[in-house]
Design an enzyme around this catalytic site. Structure first.
Site, PDB file in Angstrom:
ATOM      1  CG  ASP A  10      -2.067  -1.083   1.036  1.00  0.00           C
ATOM      2  OD1 ASP A  10      -2.717  -1.216  -0.435  1.00  0.00           O
ATOM      3  OD2 ASP A  10      -2.452  -1.307   1.932  1.00  0.00           O
ATOM      4  CE  LYS A  32      -3.692  -6.065  -0.126  1.00  0.00           C
ATOM      5  NZ  LYS A  32      -4.631  -5.177  -0.222  1.00  0.00           N
ATOM      6  CG  ASP A  59      -7.451  -6.457  -2.591  1.00  0.00           C
ATOM      7  OD1 ASP A  59      -8.678  -6.498  -3.636  1.00  0.00           O
ATOM      8  OD2 ASP A  59      -6.825  -5.736  -2.322  1.00  0.00           O
ATOM      9  CG  LEU A  60      -6.969  -4.497  -8.950  1.00  0.00           C
ATOM     10  CD1 LEU A  60      -6.981  -3.849 -11.426  1.00  0.00           C
ATOM     11  CD2 LEU A  60      -6.858  -2.573  -8.527  1.00  0.00           C
ATOM     12  CE  LYS A  61     -11.087  -5.295  -2.019  1.00  0.00           C
ATOM     13  NZ  LYS A  61     -10.067  -4.584  -1.712  1.00  0.00           N
ATOM     14  CG  ASP A  64     -19.414  -2.389 -14.499  1.00  0.00           C
ATOM     15  OD1 ASP A  64     -20.555  -1.939 -15.048  1.00  0.00           O
ATOM     16  OD2 ASP A  64     -18.505  -1.231 -14.867  1.00  0.00           O
ATOM     17  CB  ILE A  65     -23.204  -5.180 -16.757  1.00  0.00           C
ATOM     18  CG1 ILE A  65     -22.024  -4.538 -17.912  1.00  0.00           C
ATOM     19  CG2 ILE A  65     -24.242  -3.788 -15.994  1.00  0.00           C
ATOM     20  CD1 ILE A  65     -22.565  -4.303 -18.504  1.00  0.00           C
ATOM     21  CG  ASN A  67     -20.041  -7.897 -22.648  1.00  0.00           C
ATOM     22  OD1 ASN A  67     -19.995  -9.248 -22.998  1.00  0.00           O
ATOM     23  ND2 ASN A  67     -19.942  -6.851 -23.181  1.00  0.00           N
ATOM     24  CB  THR A  68     -18.519  -3.885 -17.859  1.00  0.00           C
ATOM     25  OG1 THR A  68     -19.184  -3.657 -18.932  1.00  0.00           O
ATOM     26  CG2 THR A  68     -17.223  -3.335 -17.376  1.00  0.00           C
ATOM     27  CB  THR A 119     -13.891  -5.682   6.704  1.00  0.00           C
ATOM     28  OG1 THR A 119     -12.604  -5.612   6.006  1.00  0.00           O
ATOM     29  CG2 THR A 119     -13.437  -7.574   7.203  1.00  0.00           C
ATOM     30  NE  ARG A 211      -2.260  -0.474   8.025  1.00  0.00           N
ATOM     31  CZ  ARG A 211      -3.672   0.263   8.678  1.00  0.00           C
ATOM     32  NH1 ARG A 211      -3.895   1.160   9.393  1.00  0.00           N
ATOM     33  NH2 ARG A 211      -4.333  -0.996   8.441  1.00  0.00           N
TER      34      ARG A 211
END
Ligand code: C5P
Length: 232
Positions: A10, A32, A59-61, A64-65, A67-68, A119, A211
């Site tokens: 991060d 990550k 880690d982009l989570k 969307d629909i 197809n996207t 979380t 951290r």
């Protein structure tokens, strides 16, 4: 399942990230890359860290629909990462489309895991804002089962949920668990935390540690301590 410690990179940019990784002479920790670094530096930083020999959890989570998300995953499949993720909230159709997009022409693909409930969402907000009136642990397990039904490899969850996820979704269903702290360490904004030793006892497959390693005076020592506690 290969138990390992994943360091959350991060950092705001390339320079800080590479300076951090340079401290690990001779070691190639699993790392990550999240939104902060990826949006700042783009796919190039993923390729560069991969070239250095690290395994990468991107880690982009996505959510969307279908197809996207399929198209997004197709683009990510070319980055040669080892693991990536999406929100189970996007439903089974979206998760199936994601798997399709992520699978390369030769049939290989990175592990694909799902975020269940964030979380940062508590019972009160889930009920009042999302209009989901079930107990939060039940929602988490339900989303894990949706992910398994869609053919995904696992979920991101709390170490405290890892045992129950394995019980319901199978021992080979991967649990990737953040919220890890050394005994007596600063918990920061994480509410429910466990030590690396406890995470191992609870059955986590991978712990994600940010951290406690990145902010440590000696990050390499902190990483080794995590590995020792978690993998033994
Ligand atoms: O610094 P810390 O050890 O709390 O970092 C944990 C990492 O795991 C962060 O990158 C955070 O975004 C991520 N994460 C989390 N909780 C989730 C999903 C991801 O803490 N439910």
């Amino acid at each position: 399942m290969g138990k390992d410690v994943i360091i959350a990179l991060d950092f705001p940019g390339r320079e800080e990230t590479l300076a951090f990784l340079d401290r690990f002479t001779g070691k190639k920790p699993f790392v990550k890359i999240g939104m902060e670094l990826f949006y700042a530096e783009g796919p190039q930083i993923v390729r560069e860290i991969k070239r250095r020999g690290h395994k990468i959890f991107l880690d982009l989570k996505l959510c969307d629909i279908p197809n996207t998300v399929k198209g997004g995953m197709r683009s990510l499949s070319q980055l040669d990462v080892d693991m990536t993720n999406l929100h189970a909230f996007g439903t089974i159709a979206m998760m199936e489309a994601a798997l399709e997009g992520l699978t390369r022409p030769d049939g290989t693909r990175p592990l694909l895991i799902a975020v269940t409930q964030l979380t940062s969402t508590d019972q009160m907000r889930m009920e009042k804002e999302l209009l989901i009136e079930k107990p939060l642990p039940e929602v988490v397990m339900h989303y894990a089962e949706l992910a398994r039904t869609a053919g995904l490899d696992g979920v991101v969850c709390s170490p405290l949920e890892a045992g129950e996820v394995h019980r319901r979704c199978g021992e080979n269903f991967v649990t990737v668990t953040p919220g890890v702290r050394f005994a007596g360490g600063d918990t920061g904004d994480q509410k429910r935390v466990t030590t690396p030793e406890k995470a191992r006892e609870l059955g986590s497959d991978y712990i994600v540690v940010g951290r406690p390693i990145t902010q440590a005076e000696d990050p390499v020592e902190a990483y080794e301590r995590c590995l020792q506690g978690f993998v033994g």
